[in-house]
Scaffold this active site. Structure first.
Site, PDB file in Angstrom:
ATOM      1  N   TYR A  61       0.827  -1.207   0.000  1.00 19.38           N
ATOM      2  CA  TYR A  61       0.000   0.000   0.000  1.00 19.38           C
ATOM      3  C   TYR A  61       0.864   1.260   0.000  1.00 19.38           C
ATOM      4  CZ  TYR A  61      -3.062   3.741   1.556  1.00 19.38           C
ATOM      5  OH  TYR A  61      -3.733   4.940   1.651  1.00 19.38           O
ATOM      6  N   GLY A  68      -6.006   5.556  -0.393  1.00 17.27           N
ATOM      7  CA  GLY A  68      -7.362   5.741   0.106  1.00 17.27           C
ATOM      8  C   GLY A  68      -8.339   4.774  -0.527  1.00 17.27           C
ATOM      9  N   HIS A  91      -4.157  16.902  -3.867  1.00 16.30           N
ATOM     10  CA  HIS A  91      -4.439  17.127  -2.445  1.00 16.30           C
ATOM     11  C   HIS A  91      -4.173  18.562  -2.012  1.00 16.30           C
ATOM     12  CE1 HIS A  91      -4.971  12.901  -2.430  1.00 16.30           C
ATOM     13  NE2 HIS A  91      -4.808  12.694  -1.137  1.00 16.30           N
ATOM     14  N   ASN A 210       0.841  12.795   5.375  1.00 19.30           N
ATOM     15  CA  ASN A 210       0.004  11.996   6.261  1.00 19.30           C
ATOM     16  C   ASN A 210       0.344  12.198   7.731  1.00 19.30           C
ATOM     17  OD1 ASN A 210      -2.112  10.132   6.500  1.00 19.30           O
ATOM     18  ND2 ASN A 210      -1.312   8.953   4.778  1.00 19.30           N
ATOM     19  N   ARG A 299     -12.897  37.199  44.083  1.00 22.62           N
ATOM     20  CA  ARG A 299     -12.596  36.174  45.065  1.00 22.62           C
ATOM     21  C   ARG A 299     -12.221  34.833  44.423  1.00 22.62           C
ATOM     22  NH1 ARG A 299     -17.321  33.909  48.479  1.00 22.62           N
ATOM     23  NH2 ARG A 299     -18.276  35.746  47.565  1.00 22.62           N
TER      24      ARG A 299
END
Length: 530
Positions: A61, A68, A91, A210, A299
């Site tokens: 891969y 994807g 991208h 990535n 306070r």
């Protein structure tokens, strides 16, 4: 990673180790980046393994397949270079205004850190080119919208990677932009600095995009900013207590760590007590004061600011873990396996970005309440309406509080979490995303708003204290810390008087807060504050 403090600053990348200070040094202060020989050798060794896989008949891969939803397609050798180019070009799809230079430098440095780990499988030339671009002061133009905070900050990282290829858009160190319509190409900018564009090989496109670097870089810088502002918030809160004739007794140490052991609360209470030490104003009403208790905004200031401190510490813990990560998909494991994984998901970072936005909104809100109290004659214990020289003729700081209220309202909207949202993408392959980039973008705005809110509280409390001194014939004066802070403010902002153009004074006070000079002034009188 090591940071040398001599000029010019230099950060050396090894195959492991990184600090938040390193990131800030490179992103904000233009520190130079060097790569250790050990890191280069590790990167080269892992790349040799990737080359073996690329030449194998067994699909891997991201090396010999698509990405994807297209991961099932085997890519022949002759198309793999084109695959890498196509990945980065497609991208780099961001839109909107360019993000800040420091954000882009943080992204690139953090990705270089991951590349240097040897877990991504890139060639040494890819890492070296990214470092060369950083050192040349070249800044890729990254657009505001594009990242969903899953599969990493894909679009922002792709805009950076495109510049390494000699494409896309970038700004040179002189501010001239390249790569836009009608402008010189980015390749010319690289050439002018002796940088050869990279032709990406197998796996390298994914390795460049990535990761969670965008959201992580913004988280680290936000933590640095909030930590500085927290001390300033304790100082301005103490000055407001002084101006409103509040008591310092609620800040005594025996009321905090011993009874409620939140470390941030104890630190803020100690800061406020020290800033109020030796104050004639505070001492003047320790006996015979008809008030039973101060308002919550006075306070409970340590409880709120302290909770923010503890939230920042939690966010810093998450950031430190992410800094230690080597995020890529697929990732090269020490035993040589190339494994798909989901470590690019931004949820851990996104959650703390949203948590910080909530804390920042609350801290700005309590500061605004103190400001409003100082301007209201029904609650300010003898101060003129809106701290005006002649109320009715003059409006004093009335509209400064409007501005502060607008900033606080904006922060409340920005506190709505981004990480609870998810819009599926990539044909439902990426069906649950973090929106961490958006959480980071809104946090940056919230921190900027907080800084301005504190600047207005500073201007207001300083004027209130000086009016209090005037009304008492010089008897009621601030303590040493308050006097030092007000003196520093008066170098850039005038004291009480008739109405004048207020915006430049508020902007000057904002710059003073941003510079850290408010903290430095208080510390000159009472020592180091938490």
């Amino acid at each position: 990673m090591t940071l040398t403090t001599h000029e010019p600053l230099t950060v050396t990348l090894g195959s492991s180790g990184v600090t938040p200070e390193d990131v800030v040094a490179v992103a904000r202060h233009n520190a130079k980046v060097a790569i250790s020989q050990e890191a280069l050798e590790t990167v080269a060794k892992v790349r040799a393994h990737i080359d073996d896989l690329a030449s194998s008949d067994v699909p891997a891969y991201g090396i010999s397949t698509g990405f994807g939803a297209l991961a099932n397609r085997h890519i022949p050798n002759e198309l793999r270079t084109q695959l890498q180019k196509s990945l980065i070009r497609s991208h780099a799809a961001g839109m909107g205004p360019a993000v800040e230079r420091e954000v882009v430098r943080g992204i690139m440095f953090l990705r270089a850190k991951t590349l240097a780990s040897g877990r991504t499988g890139v060639r040494p030339v890819v890492l070296q080119t990214m470092v060369d671009v950083l050192n040349a002061g070249i800044t890729p133009i990254v657009r505001e919208f594009g990242s969903l905070g899953c599969s990493g900050d894909l679009a922002p990282l792709s805009h950076c990677a495109l510049v390494l290829m000699g494409e896309g858009e970038a700004e040179g160190p002189d501010g001239v932009t390249y790569g836009g319509r009608g402008e010189s190409p980015v390749a010319e900018l690289l050439a002018a600095h002796g940088i050869e564009p990279v032709t990406l090989a197998e796996k390298e496109g994914l390795a460049l995009v990535n990761g969670t670097e965008g959201m992580l870089g913004m988280l680290l810088m936000a933590i640095a900013d909030i930590r500085q502002l927290l001390t300033t918030a304790d100082i301005t809160a103490a000055l407001s207590v002084e101006a409103l004739l509040g008591t310092d007794q609620v800040f005594l140490p025996e009321l905090h760590a011993a009874l409620r052991p939140h470390p941030g609360q104890a630190a803020s209470a100690d800061n406020m007590l020290r800033v109020l030490s030796n104050s004639p104003i505070v001492a003047s009403h320790r006996v015979g004061d008809s008030k039973v208790q101060d308002a919550y905004s006075l306070r409970c200031a340590p409880q709120v600011a302290g909770a923010v401190r503890d939230t920042v510490d939690h966010a810093a813990l998450v950031a430190s873990r992410e800094l230690a990560a080597a995020i890529d998909n697929p990732v090269v494991l020490p035993d040589g396996r190339v494994s798909s994984n989901g470590n690019f998901h931004g949820a851990p970072v996104a959650y703390v970005l949203d948590f910080l936005a909530i804390a920042v909104a609350d801290l700005s809100s309590i500061a605004e309440r103190r400001t409003d109290r100082m301007l209201d004659p029904a609650r300010s214990h003898g101060l003129p309406a809106f701290l005006a020289a002649d109320p009715g003729v003059d409006s004093g700081l009335m509209i400064a509080q409007y501005t502060q209220a607008g900033l606080v309202s904006d922060n409340k909207r920005l506190a709505v979490p981004a990480s609870v949202d998810s819009i599926p993408s990539s044909a439902m392959q990426e069906d649950h995303v973090s929106m961490g980039w958006h959480a980071a973008r809104k946090l940056r705005k919230a921190v900027e708003n907080l800084r301005r809110v504190l600047a207005i509280e500073l201007v207001t409390s300083a004027r209130a204290i000086e009016i209090r001194t005037q009304l008492s014939g010089g008897q009621l004066t601030p303590g040493p810390a308050g006097a030092a802070v007000i003196g520093t403010l008066r170098a850039v902002v005038e004291g009480p008087g008739t109405d004048r153009f207020l915006s430049p004074e508020l902007e000057a006070a904002d710059r003073l807060v941003a510079s850290g000079e408010v903290r430095a002034a208080a510390e000159s009188a009472v020592g180091i504050l938490a």
